[in-house]
Structures are given as structure tokens and as C-alpha cells.
Design a protein around this motif. Structure first.
Motif: not given
Ligand code: GDP
Ligand code: MG
Length: 160
Positions: A62-63, A96, A132
Motif C-alpha cells: 500500500e505504500h 494501535r 490498521d
């Protein structure tokens, strides 16, 4: 048993935690695990793995278009990591919270009790990964851990 694709009230959830190379080589593993258990997580499965560039790039796909991508891959392949399946109610959000903000440098000021504040350095070298979302967690768990058909059979059976 834990955890299908949906989760209801009071059900346990799983998330994926990774102690990144700086945390693992920096002798933070025992302290981190102690905090994990203190906060009520069960460490379901764990493994130490040396990521190669291909695996690290796939994990952080995703990055891939970000300016920091190549630096991130270099960091994540710089030494072994400890990958853990963490289980508790609301595991994704709670993990998180416990690890703190992405920027470990800022975390030292704003979230001094967080684990990233304890063992991270900056926006990149932040010592830990946490999924996430519930969906990301299940995808990331499947990325690292093979769950055998017999595991599935047990899950389906227990849901009846
Ligand atoms: P996370 O979910 O809190 O881990 O943060 P992200 O998913 O946004 O980024 C993945 C990882 O890439 C982070 O944990 C950092 O190690 C690294 N990272 C994120 N943003 C930056 C950045 O702006 N610069 C650099 N060098 N690394 C970053
Ligand atoms: Mg992320």
C-alpha cells in the motif's frame, strides 16, 4: 473460538503485531511482550523471520508509491523481526493505542506511555507494526501464518 470475518460484542479479535528490526535487535522484546500480556493480549502464535526485499515490499504494497518506500524496505530487511498474532477484545484498536503514533519521536512527547515512545526513534524507525483495521489484520495474519484446514474445522465446529 476466535475469529471469523465478522465480530460481535464481547468476541475476541486478532491483530498482527511486528517487533521491527530495531526493536528486536535492541533487546526490547521481553519488555514489549511483558506489556502485551499486562494489557490483556494473548500471544496466539509468533515467529522470528528475516524479511527479504520481496516479502517486505509485498507486505507494505500500500505504500509502494510513497517517497519513503525504499527506505522503509531497507529498514524492514535490516535484521530479523518478531511477528505475533495478538488476541483480545478489540485487539486492532487496543494494539494501535498501546503502540502509539507512527512518529516515535513525537510519541515520546505526546504519548510517553506508549511502546513506540519507549523503543522507537523517529517517523520510520518506530519499533512496531500494528494492523490498521480488522480486515487488514486478517489479511496480514494470512500473509505470515498458514492456518491449517484442521484449525478451520475446529473454528466452524465451535461456531455451531
Ligand atoms: P503505521 O500504520 O503507524 O505503521 O504507519 P503507516 O502505515 O503510515 O506506515 C508504515 C511504516 O512506514 C511506518 O510504521 C514507518 O515505519 C514508515 N513510515 C511511515 N511514514 C513515513 C514517512 O513519512 N517517512 C519514513 N521515512 N517512513 C515512514
Ligand atoms: Mg499502517
Amino acid at each position: 473460538r476466535c475469529c471469523g470475518s465478522s465480530k460481535g460484542i464481547g468476541e475476541k479479535e486478532r491483530t498482527l503485531g511486528i517487533i521491527k528490526p530495531d526493536g528486536f535487535s535492541g533487546n526490547y522484546t521481553d519488555r514489549i511482550k511483558q506489556m502485551v500480556v499486562e494489557y490483556g493480549f494473548n500471544i496466539n502464535r509468533e515467529m522470528v523471520i528475516q524479511l527479504d526485499e520481496e516479502l517486505a515490499a509485498k507486505f507494505y504494497a500500500e505504500h509502494s508509491s510513497k517517497s519513503f518506500f525504499s527506505s522503509l524496505i531497507k529498514y524492514m530487511t535490516s535484521g530479523p523481526v518478531l511477528v505475533m498474532i495478538l488476541e483480545k477484545e478489540n485487539a486492532v484498536a487496543h494494539w494501535r493505542d498501546l503502540i502509539g503514533p507512527t512518529d516515535a519521536g513525537k510519541a515520546k512527547l505526546t504519548h510517553p506511555q506508549s511502546i513506540r515512545a519507549m523503543c522507537g526513534v523517529d517517523l520510520e524507525k518506530n519499533c512496531l507494526h500494528g494492523s490498521d483495521s480488522h480486515q487488514s489484520a486478517e489479511r496480514e495474519i494470512a500473509f505470515f501464518f498458514k492456518e491449517t484446514p484442521s484449525d478451520e474445522a475446529v473454528e466452524k465446529h465451535d461456531e455451531l
